[in-house]
Design a protein around this motif. Structure first.
Motif, PDB file in Angstrom:
ATOM      1  N   ILE A 154      13.291   4.029 -12.845  1.00 35.95           N
ATOM      2  CA  ILE A 154      14.402   2.946 -11.781  1.00 35.95           C
ATOM      3  C   ILE A 154      12.782   1.962 -11.079  1.00 35.95           C
ATOM      4  O   ILE A 154      12.929   0.858 -11.384  1.00 35.95           O
ATOM      5  CB  ILE A 154      15.199   2.743 -10.442  1.00 35.95           C
ATOM      6  N   GLY A 155      12.166   2.369 -10.280  1.00 37.04           N
ATOM      7  CA  GLY A 155      11.215   1.453 -10.052  1.00 37.04           C
ATOM      8  C   GLY A 155       9.883   1.397 -10.792  1.00 37.04           C
ATOM      9  O   GLY A 155       9.589   0.380 -11.005  1.00 37.04           O
ATOM     10  N   MET A 156       9.907   1.832 -11.942  1.00 39.45           N
ATOM     11  CA  MET A 156       8.401   1.142 -13.425  1.00 39.45           C
ATOM     12  C   MET A 156       9.886   0.453 -14.176  1.00 39.45           C
ATOM     13  O   MET A 156       9.481  -0.102 -14.977  1.00 39.45           O
ATOM     14  CB  MET A 156       8.334   2.336 -13.897  1.00 39.45           C
ATOM     15  N   SER A 157      10.624   0.327 -14.191  1.00 35.13           N
ATOM     16  CA  SER A 157      11.664  -0.374 -14.928  1.00 35.13           C
ATOM     17  C   SER A 157      11.407  -1.539 -14.961  1.00 35.13           C
ATOM     18  O   SER A 157      10.952  -2.241 -13.982  1.00 35.13           O
ATOM     19  CB  SER A 157      12.984   0.249 -14.691  1.00 35.13           C
ATOM     20  N   TRP A 161       1.173  -1.628   0.284  1.00 34.48           N
ATOM     21  CA  TRP A 161      -0.028  -0.125  -0.004  1.00 34.48           C
ATOM     22  C   TRP A 161       0.764   0.637   0.272  1.00 34.48           C
ATOM     23  O   TRP A 161       0.460   2.003  -0.941  1.00 34.48           O
ATOM     24  CB  TRP A 161      -1.128  -0.103   1.026  1.00 34.48           C
ATOM     25  N   LEU A 162       1.947   1.184   0.503  1.00 32.80           N
ATOM     26  CA  LEU A 162       2.811   2.310   1.086  1.00 32.80           C
ATOM     27  C   LEU A 162       3.348   2.931  -0.488  1.00 32.80           C
ATOM     28  O   LEU A 162       3.139   3.778  -0.893  1.00 32.80           O
ATOM     29  CB  LEU A 162       3.979   2.440   1.813  1.00 32.80           C
ATOM     30  N   LEU A 163       4.161   1.620  -1.152  1.00 28.98           N
ATOM     31  CA  LEU A 163       4.732   1.624  -2.143  1.00 28.98           C
ATOM     32  C   LEU A 163       3.950   2.295  -3.368  1.00 28.98           C
ATOM     33  O   LEU A 163       3.666   2.821  -4.136  1.00 28.98           O
ATOM     34  CB  LEU A 163       5.459   0.496  -2.380  1.00 28.98           C
ATOM     35  N   TRP A 164       2.606   1.662  -3.205  1.00 29.67           N
ATOM     36  CA  TRP A 164       1.588   2.281  -4.038  1.00 29.67           C
ATOM     37  C   TRP A 164       1.240   3.944  -3.930  1.00 29.67           C
ATOM     38  O   TRP A 164       1.313   4.789  -4.950  1.00 29.67           O
ATOM     39  CB  TRP A 164       0.471   1.411  -4.344  1.00 29.67           C
ATOM     40  N   GLY A 165       1.253   4.356  -3.277  1.00 29.55           N
ATOM     41  CA  GLY A 165       0.703   5.644  -2.871  1.00 29.55           C
ATOM     42  C   GLY A 165       2.054   6.576  -2.671  1.00 29.55           C
ATOM     43  O   GLY A 165       1.848   7.702  -3.411  1.00 29.55           O
ATOM     44  N   GLN A 209      -2.958   0.818 -13.348  1.00 30.97           N
ATOM     45  CA  GLN A 209      -2.803   1.227 -14.803  1.00 30.97           C
ATOM     46  C   GLN A 209      -3.130   0.897 -15.227  1.00 30.97           C
ATOM     47  O   GLN A 209      -3.793   0.464 -16.502  1.00 30.97           O
ATOM     48  CB  GLN A 209      -1.524   0.933 -14.940  1.00 30.97           C
ATOM     49  N   GLY A 210      -3.534  -0.609 -15.367  1.00 28.82           N
ATOM     50  CA  GLY A 210      -4.340  -1.607 -15.959  1.00 28.82           C
ATOM     51  C   GLY A 210      -6.068  -0.697 -16.049  1.00 28.82           C
ATOM     52  O   GLY A 210      -6.669  -1.261 -17.326  1.00 28.82           O
ATOM     53  N   LEU A 211      -6.428  -0.590 -15.472  1.00 28.68           N
ATOM     54  CA  LEU A 211      -8.183   0.240 -15.291  1.00 28.68           C
ATOM     55  C   LEU A 211      -7.958   1.573 -16.209  1.00 28.68           C
ATOM     56  O   LEU A 211      -9.083   1.751 -17.043  1.00 28.68           O
ATOM     57  CB  LEU A 211      -8.223   0.312 -13.847  1.00 28.68           C
ATOM     58  N   GLY A 239      17.602  -2.978  -7.339  1.00 29.30           N
ATOM     59  CA  GLY A 239      16.133  -2.129  -6.820  1.00 29.30           C
ATOM     60  C   GLY A 239      15.241  -1.967  -8.015  1.00 29.30           C
ATOM     61  O   GLY A 239      13.875  -0.863  -7.354  1.00 29.30           O
ATOM     62  N   SER A 240      15.462  -2.272  -8.831  1.00 38.24           N
ATOM     63  CA  SER A 240      14.582  -2.234 -10.616  1.00 38.24           C
ATOM     64  C   SER A 240      12.800  -2.823  -9.949  1.00 38.24           C
ATOM     65  O   SER A 240      12.984  -3.547  -9.605  1.00 38.24           O
ATOM     66  CB  SER A 240      14.887  -1.970 -11.794  1.00 38.24           C
ATOM     67  N   GLY A 241      11.968  -1.676 -10.579  1.00 37.44           N
ATOM     68  CA  GLY A 241      11.389  -2.988 -10.850  1.00 37.44           C
ATOM     69  C   GLY A 241       9.739  -2.832  -9.342  1.00 37.44           C
ATOM     70  O   GLY A 241       9.317  -3.584  -9.591  1.00 37.44           O
ATOM     71  N   PHE A 242      10.466  -2.072  -8.518  1.00 39.62           N
ATOM     72  CA  PHE A 242       9.839  -2.224  -7.254  1.00 39.62           C
ATOM     73  C   PHE A 242       7.683  -1.154  -7.132  1.00 39.62           C
ATOM     74  O   PHE A 242       6.806  -1.914  -6.723  1.00 39.62           O
ATOM     75  CB  PHE A 242      10.119  -1.223  -5.978  1.00 39.62           C
ATOM     76  N   PHE A 243       8.006  -0.919  -7.971  1.00 40.35           N
ATOM     77  CA  PHE A 243       6.852  -0.026  -8.523  1.00 40.35           C
ATOM     78  C   PHE A 243       6.438  -0.942  -9.400  1.00 40.35           C
ATOM     79  O   PHE A 243       4.397  -1.075  -9.081  1.00 40.35           O
ATOM     80  CB  PHE A 243       7.397   1.381  -9.063  1.00 40.35           C
ATOM     81  N   SER A 244       6.748  -1.666 -10.668  1.00 36.88           N
ATOM     82  CA  SER A 244       6.209  -1.676 -11.837  1.00 36.88           C
ATOM     83  C   SER A 244       5.684  -2.873 -11.248  1.00 36.88           C
ATOM     84  O   SER A 244       4.546  -4.309 -11.506  1.00 36.88           O
ATOM     85  CB  SER A 244       6.391  -1.706 -12.960  1.00 36.88           C
TER      86      SER A 244
END
Length: 724
Positions: free
Chosen positions: A287-290, A130-134, A310-312, A296-301
């Motif tokens: 980097i987070g969306m990579s 939840w925190l990473l999403w925010g 994003q899908g919605l 540490g890459s991809g922690f958002f994606s």
């Protein structure tokens, strides 16, 4: 506490009325937890024109002179919020200003600080997601402010972040947001007026003042403050890391706390004291969306909530395969989704996709998912608004896939709809399914009616619906004809009295003549199910005659059901007959036709169980009744012969001829209440007994010589007179 909130709101309303302001909102409860943390007071409010919930940020320097020094900051916040439009920025709606008072109306929000405590009780994995999403939403908003707007926010901290009704994080706190090219930029001259300015301030600000930011990258100071936000949201009870104090040492692993290990190296780069070497928020976001492998890459994606949102956003333009993957991901996460996100973000997005007609292929999966998401809605009132309203509106969609999905899921939400909703918003569109060219949709519509029948008006039940069902009984599809008959049987007890008498017998009789085996069975079962809808005389005169021919139906299944139905009907008739009097005549006329069978004092008739027994009983009744009416002395007297002129006129006897033809007694039914003897009326009083006996003796003599006349009954040599 609620009383104090109401008192505070009332006081504000009184002040507003005295000031003569015409506010486009009605103030509600004040958020006391937010008071004193910024220059604003936060109120829940209601928009006057449509009653929608909003929030109001109030800056009141008129009643608090100490706030006058913050008036430029409040004016800057209004100006920037009015012109900065982004999905992740606090949405501005309206504002009212005076010389010393500012009201900013925004979407309904609540402070992030109040929500963090609630999430502290969640599991570490759920809370981290939840925190990473925010943080992803705030990183996107800051990247927009720093890059597209070429500005520095300058006030990034926990109290400048708010949660929307859907639980999504929104960036606010635009008190010092400035572009270096602005002549009247307040950040570089008035930044020190912010409440607690040093906690989140970058090292260059602490050493050289706020004016030093004018020559740096617009994102430098915000990136540092963003790193501190990461620290505080993951470590609520911990103080600021040692790196915030001179000489600003690098963060140690021991100070990581609950910050995920994958982003801690990037977190340290955001806190580099030198603004020229400091990682920007935009780089952190990339980097987070990579999707590539790296530090540490991809922690958002890879975050489940980020992917769902994003899908919605892209759902209407996605391929069928992408939509299926999206729906599957939501379904797998439905139990762990934040309730606000499920109710106010995911559910409306799926409804919108169905309403636009772009997701009909996935409708069978989406509609049940909508109802499952609706289970998170806390109150029935909100459920009607958030779930029932959008779902009911889908009945207006001409898409067959959407309609079938609604009908298949009707059981899950029918109880939440009131009668007015069904009559006004569902029935006008639902009835079109009766005449649809697709068989499956017609059949599903019939099944749906049985679930909604208790919510239909009397006019629909007794008029409109029956017209449709009458036509469906002639449908080319046998299953639809059968289901139409079954539905009539279920609706029977709820129909009006006159409608029952006009509709039920013709409807079920038509089903009994259907060439489809199960339609005939349904007709019989319909008669049985609605037995209480018929008057007792209708049961005997209409129902049984209408179904009796099915007793010899070619199909055994129909015959068996017919005999069961007949048994049920006759049992009810027997029960009613047992309560009826033995005769409707006068007490002195209790002698029944054919010698009053069963008058043995028991009250029961001498009933027979075979045709031969019935014939014998008929003859016995006739002769016993005649003998019962003669006096004992007359039984031993001689029968006198008299002329036919003295015989009474016997109805049915042939006219007098030289050779009288054969004579057959005509058994006329008795006329109740008649006092005159009419010929050979059985059960009447006999007069001139001797004369009658003499006549019968004379006739007997003639008949004995040739009882059927002088001719044979049939000429065996005449082929043309045969029965063949």
């Amino acid at each position: 506490m609620e009383y104090l909130k109401s008192l505070g709101s009332a006081a504000v309303s009184t002040i507003v009325q005295k000031s003569g302001l015409n506010l486009p909102f009605s103030l509600g409860a004040k958020n006391n937890a937010f008071e004193g943390r910024t220059i604003w007071s936060l109120y829940d409010a209601t928009k006057r024109d449509d009653g929608s919930p909003v929030s109001v940020f109030e800056f009141d320097a008129a009643s608090n002179p100490q706030k006058k020094k913050h008036l430029p900051l409040a004016n800057n916040a209004l100006k920037k919020l009015r012109t900065t439009r982004h999905p992740d920025v606090l949405r501005f709606i309206d504002a009212v200003t005076t010389d010393a008072t500012i009201y900013i109306m925004t979407e309904r929000v609540r402070p992030l600080s109040s929500a963090l405590d609630g999430w502290s009780s969640k599991t570490a994995k759920v809370r981290e997601a939840w925190l990473l999403w925010g943080l992803h939403r705030i990183a996107v908003a800051l990247s927009f402010v720093n890059d597209q707007a070429a500005s520095t926010h300058g006030n990034v901290h926990v109290d400048s972040i708010f949660l929307s009704p859907s639980g999504e994080w929104r960036l606010g706190g635009f008190e010092v947001l400035s572009n270096p090219k602005d002549e009247n930029a307040v950040l570089y001259t008035l930044g020190m007026l912010l409440p607690d300015p040093n906690t989140y301030a970058a090292p260059e600000v602490k050493s050289n003042g706020w004016s030093a930011l004018k020559n740096n990258n617009p994102s430098a100071a915000d990136s540092y403050s963003f790193a501190l936000v990461i620290h505080f949201v993951f470590n609520l009870s911990q103080p600021a890391p040692p790196t915030t104090h001179p000489p600003h040492p690098p963060p140690q692993l021991s100070s990581r706390g609950a910050i995920p290990g994958g982003i801690f190296p990037l977190f340290k780069k955001l806190l580099i004291p030198d603004p020229r070497s400091r990682m920007t928020t935009k780089t952190f976001l990339d980097i987070g969306m990579s999707e590539a492998s790296g530090e540490g890459s991809g922690f958002f994606s890879h975050n489940r909530l980020v992917k769902i949102c994003q899908g919605l956003d892209d759902f209407p333009l996605s391929t069928d395969s992408e939509k299926s993957n999206m729906i599957r991901m939501v379904k797998e996460s439905v139990n762990s989704l934040p309730s606000e996100l499920a109710t106010h973000r995911v559910l409306p997005a799926l409804v919108s996709a169905l309403d636009r007609g772009g997701a009909s292929a996935s409708a069978a999966s989406i509609v049940p998912l909508l109802l499952q998401l609706g289970k998170n809605v806390p109150t029935d009132e909100e459920y009607v608004t958030v779930v029932i309203g959008p779902v009911v509106s889908l009945f207006a969609s001409p898409d067959r896939g959407v309609r079938m999905a609604l009908l298949d899921s009707l059981e899950d939400f029918k109880d939440k709809m009131d009668k007015k909703t069904v009559v006004d918003k569902v029935w006008p569109y639902l009835q079109t399914g009766f005449t649809d060219t697709v068989v499956v949709l017609r059949e599903a519509t019939i099944r749906a009616i049985s679930q909604l029948s208790d919510k239909l008006s009397d006019r629909i039940l007794n008029n409109d619906l029956l017209r449709h069902l009458a036509k469906l009984q002639s449908d080319p599809e046998a299953s639809i004809r059968t289901n139409a008959c079954i539905l009539v049987g279920r609706l029977g007890p709820t129909l009006g009295y006159n409608t029952k008498r006009k509709v039920l017998v013709p409807a079920f009789t038509k089903a009994l003549k259907d060439p489809f085996l199960h339609a005939r069975v349904a007709g019989l079962m319909g008669f049985m199910a609605t037995i209480d809808c018929f008057e007792i005389d209708e049961l005997a005169s209409k129902v049984i005659p209408s179904m009796s021919f099915t007793l010899v139906d070619p199909e055994k299944l129909v015959r068996d059901q017919a005999f069961k139905a007949l048994t049920l009907f006759t049992k009810k008739l027997e029960e009613h007959a047992a309560t009826m009097p033995e005769t409707a005549g006068e007490p002195n006329q209790l002698t029944s036709v054919l010698g009053s069978p069963g008058q043995d004092g028991s009250g029961q008739g001498n009933l027979v169980n075979s045709a031969a027994g019935a014939a014998g009983a008929l003859a016995g009744w006739a002769f016993s009744s005649l003998g019962a009416k003669l006096a004992p002395s007359d039984l031993h007297s001689t029968i006198a012969t008299q002329s036919n002129a003295n015989l009474p006129n016997i109805p049915g006897s042939m006219p007098e001829t030289p050779v009288p033809p054969p004579r057959i007694l005509n058994f006329s039914p008795p006329e109740v209440g008649s006092s005159k003897p009419k010929g050979m009326q059985l059960g009447s009083h006999v007069s001139s007994t001797v004369s009658h006996a003499a006549e019968w003796a004379a006739e007997a003599e003639v008949e004995t010589s040739n009882p059927w006349g002088s001719d044979d009954l049939m000429d065996v040599n005449a082929d043309q007179d045969d029965w063949s």
